[in-house]
Design a protein around this motif. Structure first.
Motif, PDB file in Angstrom:
ATOM      1  N   MET A   1      33.535  53.596  43.715  1.00 45.69           N
ATOM      2  CA  MET A   1      32.970  52.388  43.165  1.00 45.69           C
ATOM      3  C   MET A   1      31.674  52.726  42.420  1.00 45.69           C
ATOM      4  SD  MET A   1      31.996  48.937  45.160  1.00 45.69           S
ATOM      5  CE  MET A   1      30.252  48.636  45.096  1.00 45.69           C
ATOM      6  N   TYR A   2      31.504  52.100  41.275  1.00 43.16           N
ATOM      7  CA  TYR A   2      30.323  52.337  40.464  1.00 43.16           C
ATOM      8  C   TYR A   2      29.293  51.249  40.712  1.00 43.16           C
ATOM      9  CZ  TYR A   2      33.251  55.595  37.931  1.00 43.16           C
ATOM     10  OH  TYR A   2      34.061  56.641  37.604  1.00 43.16           O
ATOM     11  N   ASP A   3      28.026  51.621  40.643  1.00 45.75           N
ATOM     12  CA  ASP A   3      26.964  50.638  40.730  1.00 45.75           C
ATOM     13  C   ASP A   3      26.685  50.122  39.333  1.00 45.75           C
ATOM     14  OD1 ASP A   3      25.952  50.587  43.549  1.00 45.75           O
ATOM     15  OD2 ASP A   3      25.850  52.736  43.151  1.00 45.75           O
ATOM     16  N   GLU A   4      26.628  48.812  39.206  1.00 48.99           N
ATOM     17  CA  GLU A   4      26.337  48.199  37.922  1.00 48.99           C
ATOM     18  C   GLU A   4      24.827  48.071  37.800  1.00 48.99           C
ATOM     19  OE1 GLU A   4      28.579  44.572  37.899  1.00 48.99           O
ATOM     20  OE2 GLU A   4      30.377  45.611  37.245  1.00 48.99           O
ATOM     21  N   LEU A   5      24.259  48.797  36.859  1.00 52.55           N
ATOM     22  CA  LEU A   5      22.812  48.848  36.690  1.00 52.55           C
ATOM     23  C   LEU A   5      22.453  48.621  35.232  1.00 52.55           C
ATOM     24  CD1 LEU A   5      22.215  52.072  38.800  1.00 52.55           C
ATOM     25  CD2 LEU A   5      21.981  49.712  39.561  1.00 52.55           C
ATOM     26  N   THR A   6      21.227  48.180  35.012  1.00 52.71           N
ATOM     27  CA  THR A   6      20.736  48.021  33.647  1.00 52.71           C
ATOM     28  C   THR A   6      20.137  49.349  33.184  1.00 52.71           C
ATOM     29  OG1 THR A   6      18.522  47.345  34.329  1.00 52.71           O
ATOM     30  CG2 THR A   6      20.165  45.590  34.064  1.00 52.71           C
ATOM     31  N   GLN A   7      19.897  49.466  31.899  1.00 52.14           N
ATOM     32  CA  GLN A   7      19.273  50.676  31.365  1.00 52.14           C
ATOM     33  C   GLN A   7      17.888  50.860  31.963  1.00 52.14           C
ATOM     34  OE1 GLN A   7      20.752  53.071  29.348  1.00 52.14           O
ATOM     35  NE2 GLN A   7      18.938  54.187  29.989  1.00 52.14           N
ATOM     36  N   SER A   8      17.192  49.755  32.200  1.00 58.18           N
ATOM     37  CA  SER A   8      15.868  49.823  32.812  1.00 58.18           C
ATOM     38  C   SER A   8      15.937  50.400  34.225  1.00 58.18           C
ATOM     39  CB  SER A   8      15.242  48.429  32.840  1.00 58.18           C
ATOM     40  OG  SER A   8      14.011  48.461  33.492  1.00 58.18           O
ATOM     41  N   ASP A   9      16.958  50.017  34.999  1.00 59.09           N
ATOM     42  CA  ASP A   9      17.153  50.580  36.345  1.00 59.09           C
ATOM     43  C   ASP A   9      17.314  52.095  36.265  1.00 59.09           C
ATOM     44  OD1 ASP A   9      17.117  48.079  37.593  1.00 59.09           O
ATOM     45  OD2 ASP A   9      19.304  47.879  37.536  1.00 59.09           O
ATOM     46  N   ILE A  10      18.139  52.532  35.349  1.00 61.77           N
ATOM     47  CA  ILE A  10      18.406  53.966  35.196  1.00 61.77           C
ATOM     48  C   ILE A  10      17.139  54.698  34.759  1.00 61.77           C
ATOM     49  CG2 ILE A  10      19.711  55.679  33.865  1.00 61.77           C
ATOM     50  CD1 ILE A  10      22.046  53.630  33.902  1.00 61.77           C
ATOM     51  N   ASP A  11      16.389  54.098  33.841  1.00 59.69           N
ATOM     52  CA  ASP A  11      15.135  54.712  33.393  1.00 59.69           C
ATOM     53  C   ASP A  11      14.145  54.845  34.544  1.00 59.69           C
ATOM     54  OD1 ASP A  11      16.218  54.870  30.859  1.00 59.69           O
ATOM     55  OD2 ASP A  11      15.140  53.098  30.106  1.00 59.69           O
TER      56      ASP A  11
END
Length: 167
Positions: A1-11
């Motif tokens: 399962m993948y976590d749905e994240l925003t680009q800001s979360d990843i940054d």
């Protein structure tokens, strides 16, 4: 399962990962070396504490690397004009007969005590894409469910000050 994240979360995760690798890891390795030099390791509390902190940091590094590797970018707004990520929602809780204000966030930023509710939670799933005036059924589990009415929606956008979850 993948976590749905925003680009800001990843940054934010990349920023924390870099800090943990380049700043914390060398400090913690040095602390372990210093504590080890104190002598008998079986009764050396400083060594055990330093080793525990180093292991916690390494664990967090692995967690962040895995989250970044498996993340799936998600749009902030749902299709249509309904409730989306980072929207502040006022709900009328029928059981409690009171208003509750929550904000939908990604799983990485959830904090129920502060009203930050994951879009993957039962409440988040029930609200996603809905609009003012809708009465939603929130199914917590097979035995417990309740109704809430959406009283107001404020499209606030992403708040960069909301931190990602730590340990």
């Amino acid at each position: 399962m993948y976590d749905e994240l925003t680009q800001s979360d990843i940054d934010k995760m990349k920023e924390e990962l870099e800090h943990r690798r380049l700043v914390l890891r060398p400090q913690l390795i040095e602390e372990v070396k210093i504590a080890r030099s104190f002598g008998d390791l079986s009764e050396n509390f400083e060594y055990k504490a330093a080793k525990r902190e180093k292991n916690r940091n390494d664990s967090r590094i692995r967690y962040l690397e895995n989250m970044i590797k498996t993340a799936r970018l998600v749009d902030v707004a749902p299709t249509g004009a309904g409730i989306g990520l980072f929207d502040r929602v006022t709900l009328w809780m029928e059981e409690d007969e009171e208003d509750e204000v929550i904000q939908l966030v990604t799983t990485l930023r959830q904090d129920a005590l502060k009203g930050l509710i994951s879009k993957e939670s039962p409440v988040g799933k029930a609200l996603w894409g809905r609009s003012v005036g809708d009465r939603v059924l929130i199914e917590v589990n097979e035995d417990y469910r309740y109704y809430a009415e959406i009283r107001a929606v404020e499209h606030t956008g992403e708040d960069p000050d909301v931190p990602i979850s730590s340990f």
